[in-house]
Design a protein around this motif. Structure first.
Motif, short mmCIF file in Angstrom:
data_model
loop_
_atom_site.label_atom_id
_atom_site.label_comp_id
_atom_site.label_asym_id
_atom_site.label_seq_id
_atom_site.Cartn_x
_atom_site.Cartn_y
_atom_site.Cartn_z
N VAL A 180 0.84 -1.20 0.00
CA VAL A 180 0.00 0.00 0.00
C VAL A 180 0.87 1.26 0.00
N ALA A 181 1.91 1.25 0.83
CA ALA A 181 2.80 2.41 0.91
C ALA A 181 3.50 2.67 -0.42
N GLN A 182 3.96 1.61 -1.08
CA GLN A 182 4.67 1.76 -2.34
C GLN A 182 3.75 2.38 -3.40
N PHE A 183 2.53 1.88 -3.49
CA PHE A 183 1.57 2.45 -4.45
C PHE A 183 1.25 3.90 -4.08
N TYR A 184 1.14 4.17 -2.80
CA TYR A 184 0.81 5.52 -2.34
C TYR A 184 1.89 6.52 -2.76
N TYR A 185 3.15 6.14 -2.61
CA TYR A 185 4.24 7.04 -2.98
C TYR A 185 4.33 7.21 -4.49
N GLN A 186 3.94 6.19 -5.24
CA GLN A 186 3.89 6.36 -6.68
C GLN A 186 2.82 7.37 -7.06
N ALA A 240 -4.51 -0.13 -9.17
CA ALA A 240 -3.73 -1.15 -8.45
C ALA A 240 -3.92 -1.00 -6.94
N LEU A 241 -3.89 0.22 -6.44
CA LEU A 241 -4.07 0.44 -5.00
C LEU A 241 -5.48 0.08 -4.58
N ASN A 242 -6.47 0.40 -5.39
CA ASN A 242 -7.85 0.01 -5.08
C ASN A 242 -7.99 -1.50 -5.03
N SER A 243 -7.28 -2.17 -5.92
CA SER A 243 -7.32 -3.64 -5.94
C SER A 243 -6.74 -4.21 -4.65
N VAL A 244 -5.65 -3.62 -4.18
CA VAL A 244 -5.04 -4.07 -2.93
C VAL A 244 -6.01 -3.88 -1.77
N MET A 245 -6.79 -2.80 -1.83
CA MET A 245 -7.76 -2.53 -0.76
C MET A 245 -9.09 -3.23 -1.01
#
Length: 411
Positions: A130-136, A202-207
């Motif tokens: 989640v953090a990696q996607f957030y920083y992207q 991608a982040l939505n998919s993780v969540m």
């Protein structure tokens, strides 16, 4: 002069105000996403169910072997003078050797503990993802803001160029160059918009939610003055290594259970025989009741000896796996620390470059007052400033992305 003041004001917002940030607000937003991912992730739910199943096995092993019941009826009775039995019934309960059930419980508990570590690892990996996607997302949106502000500056320069053309201080070519540059920056914004959609999905998919749901990520971050990186000794608390400790413990308890199961089993029971009435029976009790004791001894115990050798080899295997994984984690930590330090160096260098570019732009602005502005130089300086800003954003993104990796490894 009014246009010059607008330019100076816009540059102040672009170069100085861009990096201001309330870090507490940032952390809370990211933590919100992590919490939502933890609550909704099918992966976390899967490993959590596996842990609950392993925990339930503790109750499963806390039981005795099945009680054995036997019942027989005399189908054809031969003619005999002695009393004949009508039927017989018996019950037998085998009991494992002393301490076997406790050993089973301890072994099952150790396996549940190892599975719980897997839950912890899955949660930490999810938080890192989640953090990696957030920083992207931060990088994309920060770059979009910089590009939009640079386009606004180019439009201001364009108005200056048009005014200069009217008084003969510039040519129409200068205006066209400024417009072309605006088109290029707009193209970069459009490309980033598409990248933003992909990372957001991608982040939505993780969540575990709708892929096109809007995510409100921040667009400004700054590198803190001090780093709080710890020593390599902190790696010992990483769940990926603790998992091997739990597995090693489970093998030790497996061997204790193996030793207990190699012992004899004792059985206690009773048999009842119902007989017909007969003149030969003078006692008041014609039926018979026989208490029974049974002993099961594993004379051929090669199975248990082999299991002992397997457990010894398994412990050596786990130790090797742990050492191998520790070396990998050390390498990952060293790489993450190195990249974070590189990011800081890059950030500080680009900050100096930006300051010098601002000084060069200020000289150009003063030259405009004397009527000697060169819009080619303006474009060159603007491109340099944009390059430095983009590099700063990438440095900040790299710093926090590597900080997330370090946090995963040693926290």
């Amino acid at each position: 002069m009014k246009q010059l003041k607008i330019i100076i004001k816009q540059k102040a917002i672009l170069f100085l105000g861009f990096w201001l940030l309330a870090l507490n607000g940032y952390a809370q937003d990211l933590q919100t996403f992590i919490d939502e991912a933890m609550a909704n992730s099918p992966e976390i739910q899967k490993v959590d169910f596996q842990y609950k199943i392993a925990s339930e096995k503790v109750q499963e092993v806390n039981s005795l072997p099945n009680t054995e019941f036997n019942f027989g009826v005399m189908a054809i009775a031969p003619e005999m003078e002695m009393p004949m039995e009508r039927f017989r019934a018996s019950a037998m309960q085998m009991l494992p050797w002393f301490g076997t059930i406790s050993a089973r419980e301890n072994y099952a508990s150790s396996m549940a503990d190892a599975q719980y570590v897997e839950v912890t690892i899955a949660k930490r990996k999810l938080a890192l993802s989640v953090a990696q996607f957030y920083y992207q997302l931060y990088e994309i949106r920060a770059k979009q803001e910089v590009l939009e502000k640079n386009i606004a500056l180019l439009r201001t320069y364009e108005r200056l160029a048009l005014t200069s053309v009217e008084v003969g201080k510039a040519s129409a070519v200068d205006v066209l160059r400024l417009q072309i540059r605006q088109n290029e920056l707009q193209q970069s914004i459009n490309v980033l918009t598409q990248q933003n959609k992909g990372i957001q999905a991608a982040l939505n998919s993780v969540m575990n939610r709708e892929h096109d749901r809007e995510i409100a990520a921040i667009s400004s971050l700054e590198i803190p003055e001090n780093d709080n990186f710890y020593s390599y000794e902190r790696l010992s608390v990483n769940p990926e290594l603790l998992k091997y400790d739990k597995l090693y413990e489970s093998v030790e308890r497996s061997e204790l259970l193996n030793q207990k199961e190699s012992g004899p089993m004792v059985g206690f029971g009773v048999e009842y025989i119902n007989q017909e009435n007969s003149p030969m029976i003078t006692s008041d009790f014609k039926d018979m009741v026989m208490p029974m004791v049974s002993l099961s001894i594993p004379i051929f115990n090669n199975k248990y000896k082999s299991q002992t050798r397997q457990n010894e080899l398994r412990k050596l295997e786990i130790q090797s796996q742990k050492e191998e994984r520790l070396n990998v984690l050390k390498a990952e930590l060293a790489k993450a620390i190195s990249l974070s330090k590189q990011a800081r160096i890059m950030y500080e260098t680009q900050a100096k470059n930006l300051k010098q570019a601002e000084d060069a732009e200020e000289i150009l602005i003063k030259n405009y007052e004397t009527g000697t502005i060169d819009f080619n130089d303006v474009l060159d300086i603007q491109e340099l400033q944009l390059k430095f800003q983009m590099s700063q954003i990438e440095a900040v993104k790299q710093y926090y992305a590597q900080a997330a990796v370090i946090n995963y490894l040693i926290e």
